[in-house]
Scaffold this motif. Sequence first.
Motif, PDB file in Angstrom:
ATOM      1  N   PRO A 227      62.823 117.801  88.489  1.00 41.34           N
ATOM      2  CA  PRO A 227      62.357 117.354  89.811  1.00 41.34           C
ATOM      3  C   PRO A 227      61.746 118.527  90.590  1.00 41.34           C
ATOM      4  CG  PRO A 227      64.634 116.665  89.394  1.00 41.34           C
ATOM      5  CD  PRO A 227      64.289 117.662  88.343  1.00 41.34           C
ATOM      6  N   ALA A 412      60.517 112.351  87.928  1.00 38.46           N
ATOM      7  CA  ALA A 412      61.807 112.859  88.398  1.00 38.46           C
ATOM      8  C   ALA A 412      61.720 113.275  89.863  1.00 38.46           C
ATOM      9  CB  ALA A 412      62.258 114.032  87.535  1.00 38.46           C
ATOM     10  N   MET A 416      64.135 111.939  92.841  1.00 38.52           N
ATOM     11  CA  MET A 416      64.925 112.767  93.748  1.00 38.52           C
ATOM     12  C   MET A 416      64.525 112.531  95.196  1.00 38.52           C
ATOM     13  SD  MET A 416      67.343 114.218  92.278  1.00 38.52           S
ATOM     14  CE  MET A 416      67.819 114.952  93.850  1.00 38.52           C
ATOM     15  N   THR A 419      66.293 109.404  96.087  1.00 38.34           N
ATOM     16  CA  THR A 419      67.741 109.630  96.129  1.00 38.34           C
ATOM     17  C   THR A 419      68.154 110.329  97.414  1.00 38.34           C
ATOM     18  OG1 THR A 419      67.866 109.761  93.707  1.00 38.34           O
ATOM     19  CG2 THR A 419      69.665 110.765  94.958  1.00 38.34           C
ATOM     20  N   TYR A 455      70.642 111.386  88.945  1.00 40.36           N
ATOM     21  CA  TYR A 455      69.891 111.726  90.152  1.00 40.36           C
ATOM     22  C   TYR A 455      70.830 111.894  91.342  1.00 40.36           C
ATOM     23  CZ  TYR A 455      65.456 110.675  87.819  1.00 40.36           C
ATOM     24  OH  TYR A 455      64.379 110.705  86.968  1.00 40.36           O
ATOM     25  N   TYR A 458      72.653 115.191  91.025  1.00 39.10           N
ATOM     26  CA  TYR A 458      71.858 116.366  90.646  1.00 39.10           C
ATOM     27  C   TYR A 458      72.056 117.545  91.599  1.00 39.10           C
ATOM     28  CZ  TYR A 458      67.744 119.239  89.663  1.00 39.10           C
ATOM     29  OH  TYR A 458      66.891 120.281  89.370  1.00 39.10           O
TER      30      TYR A 458
END
Length: 492
Positions: A227, A412, A416, A419, A455, A458
């Motif tokens: 990400p 990704a 993120m 998220t 995610y 992470y």
Amino acid sequence: MRELRRKVLLPVFQLSELTTADDPRALKRVIKQGIGRSALTYHYRFVWDGQAGQGFNYNLFPVVLDRNAAPWPLGTLYILAQLEAEAPPAMATYQSRADDLGAYKEWLDTQNRPDDLMFQFPKIKLRRPTYRYRGYLQQLIQARELAPATAKRRMGTVVAFYRWLIDNNYFQPEYPPWEEKRYQLFFKNTEGFSVSKSVVSTDVSIRAPKSEDPFAGTIQDGGKLRPLIGKEQNWILEATEIKGNTECYLIQLFMLATGARIQTAGTLRLRHFTQPNPGYAKSLTGEGEVFKLKAGPGTGIDTKNDKSGVLQVPRPIYELLRTYALSERTKVRKGRFVAKHGEHPDPYLFLTQQGNPYYTAKAEALCFNPDLDRRYEKTGQPVRQFIQEHVIPYVREHHDKNFHYRIHDLRASFGMNMTEQMMELVQQGTITLSRARMTVKDLLWHESFATTDLYLNYRSQMDVIYEAVNGYGRQLQEWIEQAMKGMEVTHE
């Protein structure tokens, strides 16, 4: 050992056989032999499968080469036999197998009497070619000249090749080419149900254990994806804009805004963005409006593993792409495509300056094209090349000399972004963690929550890892200082 060219791709391959002049399907071929010499004439016909109602015609057919760059008959026959058993075949798979067989033939050709060695399976196991080749691959792994995963795949292809030779009675080895072991593999599927699978393992197989680097900062989501943080996302769009590539800018922007992969962004169609009255819906994240764009089989837009779903395209992004679709720039590029290939029944949104697609849709790749004149499949190479040659050098020069990224990292990055946006709402008490988890799963089309949780965890996981390392580093420094004091006392 320097690796040589292992295969060549034929743009058009149509399986044919010799026949007589009175055959109603006969075609005549005349080969001139030079001045004063009679031409060579023969008749042939295309092979036809009456039950399937089709011929054996392929684009980008791989021909396996030997060390002298000449076709290797057995290797190529194996590829053809595998292709004949699948309809329609994914040619990229067989091109990879041809490369593996070419690597094996290259090794054989460096040995004494390679044609004999290939079929010699004496009593002493380590003299058999399969075991010798396995040892050679392991040497390459030890020398860091070959990745374990690549070596594992090559050995697997060679095993499958020998199975085919034996099953089709090309030869019968005096002693087994390997020893087999059967066992049951138990695992859970994406729905959480326990299933088992019968697996056959050989003692020539090569293990490729996965080693995860906790500092790599990647997420396993259909591949290792990194990400990009906010400023890095700004850097790549800044670089793409300055370098003046509108299409690469829009493709990357679309991927960052929707989480789409390159095959999805590259196969968007013009009709998707030229609707007279597009309808918008409320975003899953609760902010703004989105255009719900269906993707997958039947839509003209490719997805990984042919999965059907809906892309949530933010309204400003959709309207930007709509403006592009109706622009003079798009009309010019479409005209160049038509001039070269004729009218397309479902034109692509993005075309290169020469009027070529950035990505060939799977449905088109599976259709035989007798007029194909190139030796590669279009899989987004112009975008990847632009990134390597222009975007990354620019960012390294102006922002971060160690910067790197790959096109799929944008997926990704979207994950993120969503998220972090969801987690902020959770912290504010606006939504529950369960709702946030479900929203991220839906936006990224995940089959299971296990991938979604990568995610969600992470940032905290990376913080824990670095905090642990930093804490241990402080402890090490204390021990070093104590040792230095001890040496000073001893010296006195």
